[in-house]
Write a protein that holds these residues in place. Structure first.
Motif, short mmCIF file in Angstrom:
data_model
loop_
_atom_site.label_atom_id
_atom_site.label_comp_id
_atom_site.label_asym_id
_atom_site.label_seq_id
_atom_site.Cartn_x
_atom_site.Cartn_y
_atom_site.Cartn_z
N GLY A 1 -1.38 -0.80 5.56
CA GLY A 1 -2.30 0.21 5.76
C GLY A 1 -1.79 1.59 5.54
O GLY A 1 -0.47 1.91 5.30
N THR A 2 -2.80 2.56 5.40
CA THR A 2 -2.38 3.90 5.04
C THR A 2 -3.02 4.79 6.15
O THR A 2 -4.24 4.63 6.56
CB THR A 2 -2.76 4.64 3.73
OG1 THR A 2 -2.12 3.72 2.77
CG2 THR A 2 -2.59 5.87 3.56
N PRO B 1 -12.39 16.01 7.94
CA PRO B 1 -11.55 15.44 9.08
C PRO B 1 -11.98 14.06 9.45
O PRO B 1 -11.24 13.29 10.09
CB PRO B 1 -11.89 16.74 10.03
CG PRO B 1 -12.02 17.82 9.25
CD PRO B 1 -12.73 17.31 8.11
N ARG B 2 -13.49 13.75 9.42
CA ARG B 2 -13.93 12.58 9.95
C ARG B 2 -13.56 11.19 9.22
O ARG B 2 -13.80 10.26 9.53
CB ARG B 2 -15.61 12.45 9.95
CG ARG B 2 -16.06 12.93 8.62
CD ARG B 2 -17.56 13.02 8.83
NE ARG B 2 -18.19 13.94 7.68
CZ ARG B 2 -19.23 13.16 6.94
NH1 ARG B 2 -19.70 12.11 7.55
NH2 ARG B 2 -19.81 13.67 5.93
N ASP B 3 -12.78 11.53 8.01
CA ASP B 3 -12.05 10.52 7.05
C ASP B 3 -11.03 10.05 7.76
O ASP B 3 -10.36 8.93 7.25
CB ASP B 3 -12.00 11.00 5.59
CG ASP B 3 -13.49 11.41 4.89
OD1 ASP B 3 -13.12 12.38 4.17
OD2 ASP B 3 -14.44 10.86 5.36
N SER B 4 -10.43 10.94 8.65
CA SER B 4 -8.98 10.20 9.22
C SER B 4 -9.07 9.01 9.95
O SER B 4 -10.15 8.51 10.68
CB SER B 4 -8.78 11.29 10.44
OG SER B 4 -8.55 12.62 9.79
N ALA B 5 -8.40 8.17 9.40
CA ALA B 5 -8.37 6.60 9.84
C ALA B 5 -7.23 5.87 9.15
O ALA B 5 -6.42 6.49 8.62
CB ALA B 5 -9.80 6.09 9.46
N VAL B 6 -6.98 4.69 9.65
CA VAL B 6 -6.12 3.76 9.01
C VAL B 6 -6.94 2.96 7.73
O VAL B 6 -7.96 2.53 8.30
CB VAL B 6 -5.52 2.80 9.79
CG1 VAL B 6 -4.48 1.99 9.22
CG2 VAL B 6 -4.67 3.73 11.03
N GLN C 1 0.80 -1.25 -0.13
CA GLN C 1 -0.13 -0.11 -0.03
C GLN C 1 0.81 1.15 0.13
O GLN C 1 2.16 1.23 0.53
CB GLN C 1 -0.89 -0.05 1.23
CG GLN C 1 -2.03 -0.90 1.24
CD GLN C 1 -2.90 -0.80 2.37
OE1 GLN C 1 -3.00 -1.56 3.19
NE2 GLN C 1 -3.72 0.26 2.10
N SER C 2 0.23 2.36 -0.63
CA SER C 2 1.01 3.47 -0.63
C SER C 2 0.10 4.61 -0.62
O SER C 2 -0.92 4.53 -1.39
CB SER C 2 2.09 3.60 -1.69
OG SER C 2 1.30 3.53 -3.02
N PRO C 3 0.21 5.87 -0.31
CA PRO C 3 1.40 5.99 0.88
C PRO C 3 1.20 5.55 2.32
O PRO C 3 0.20 4.91 2.57
CB PRO C 3 1.63 7.44 0.89
CG PRO C 3 -0.04 7.83 0.80
CD PRO C 3 -0.56 7.09 -0.08
N ARG C 4 2.14 5.31 2.89
CA ARG C 4 2.00 4.83 4.31
C ARG C 4 1.37 5.73 5.16
O ARG C 4 0.40 5.32 6.17
CB ARG C 4 3.21 4.03 5.05
CG ARG C 4 3.86 3.11 4.17
CD ARG C 4 3.12 1.94 4.41
NE ARG C 4 3.01 1.39 5.70
CZ ARG C 4 3.81 0.94 6.37
NH1 ARG C 4 4.72 0.30 5.95
NH2 ARG C 4 3.47 0.55 7.58
N HIS C 5 1.56 6.88 5.31
CA HIS C 5 1.02 8.03 5.83
C HIS C 5 0.48 9.24 4.90
O HIS C 5 1.29 9.64 3.95
CB HIS C 5 2.08 8.55 6.91
CG HIS C 5 2.32 7.50 7.76
ND1 HIS C 5 1.88 7.28 9.04
CD2 HIS C 5 3.72 6.93 7.84
CE1 HIS C 5 2.51 6.39 9.59
NE2 HIS C 5 3.63 6.00 9.05
#
Lengths: 116, 113
Positions: free
Chosen positions: A110-111, A84-89, A6-10
């Protein structure tokens, strides 16, 4: 075998920006799954593909989310516009042809997405 | 719809003791039950699975038991070690024309040295 990549990682982005997450499944696997993981909601299946065709997208939260699999070795999950609520792994998983009792899924690293 | 309940949500054991995590499911057609271990910041990794025609499966210190009549399955870890500390997820596999997993909510296992 490299496993699921997976990419990116962060990814850190600002609200309203487009985000694209990428996944390369294990070679030879014909099932691909996209998951989202948060503390509040746990592991949620967003969508899965079989032989590059979307089979079940009932977990996609809203029209801002879209996923494609143009070929057997690549898939994208896009969020536009991000919130902002999409913030997750976000995890991608792949699985081979099902045996008598289903398909075993192998997860990518994961990203971690942060939307400011 | 299909539901998987997992208990307990947190579990602390002394090193060397056993740990048991239980899951209950609702869809009697489920016939594949994997367990995943997720260390902090890492991906879920398959550690053991069981299929509906088997009542028990063991792999070194890890075992899984399945009771299809009661619709529950359990993960057993013996001789726990600090590296067993992680979040463990059970899952069931829906067989009605789909290949979705339904995951439990996870158990945070802490092994105290």
């Amino acid at each position: 075998d490299a496993g699921v990549i997976q990419s990116p990682r962060h990814e850190v982005t600002e609200m309203g920006q487009e985000v694209t997450l990428r996944c390369k499944p294990i070679s030879g696997h014909d099932y691909l799954f996209w998951y989202r993981q948060t503390m509040m909601r746990g592991l949620e299946l967003l969508i899965y593909f079989n032989n590059n065709v979307p089979i079940d997208d009932s977990g996609m939260p809203e029209d801002r989310f879209s996923a494609k699999m143009p070929n057997a070795s690549f898939s994208t999950l896009k969020i536009q516009p991000s919130e902002p609520r999409d913030s997750a792994v976000y995890f991608c998983a792949s699985g081979g042809s099902p045996g008598p009792d289903g398909v075993t899924q192998y997860f990518g690293p994961g990203t971690r997405l942060t939307v400011l | 719809g299909e539901n998987v309940e997992q208990h307990p949500s947190t579990l602390s054991v002394q090193e060397g003791d056993s740990a048991v995590i239980k899951c209950t499911y609702s869809d009697s057609a489920s016939n594949y039950f994997p367990w995943y271990k997720q260390e902090l910041g890492k991906r879920p990794q398959l550690i053991i699975d069981i299929r509906s025609n088997v009542g028990e499966k063991k792999d070194q210190r890890i075992a899984v038991t399945l009771n299809k009549t009661a619709k529950h399955f359990s993960l057993h870890i013996t001789e726990t070690q600090p590296e067993d500390s992680a979040v463990y997820f059970c899952a069931t596999h829906l067989t009605s024309g789909t290949y979705k997993y339904i995951f439990g909510t996870g158990t945070r296992l802490k092994v105290l040295a």
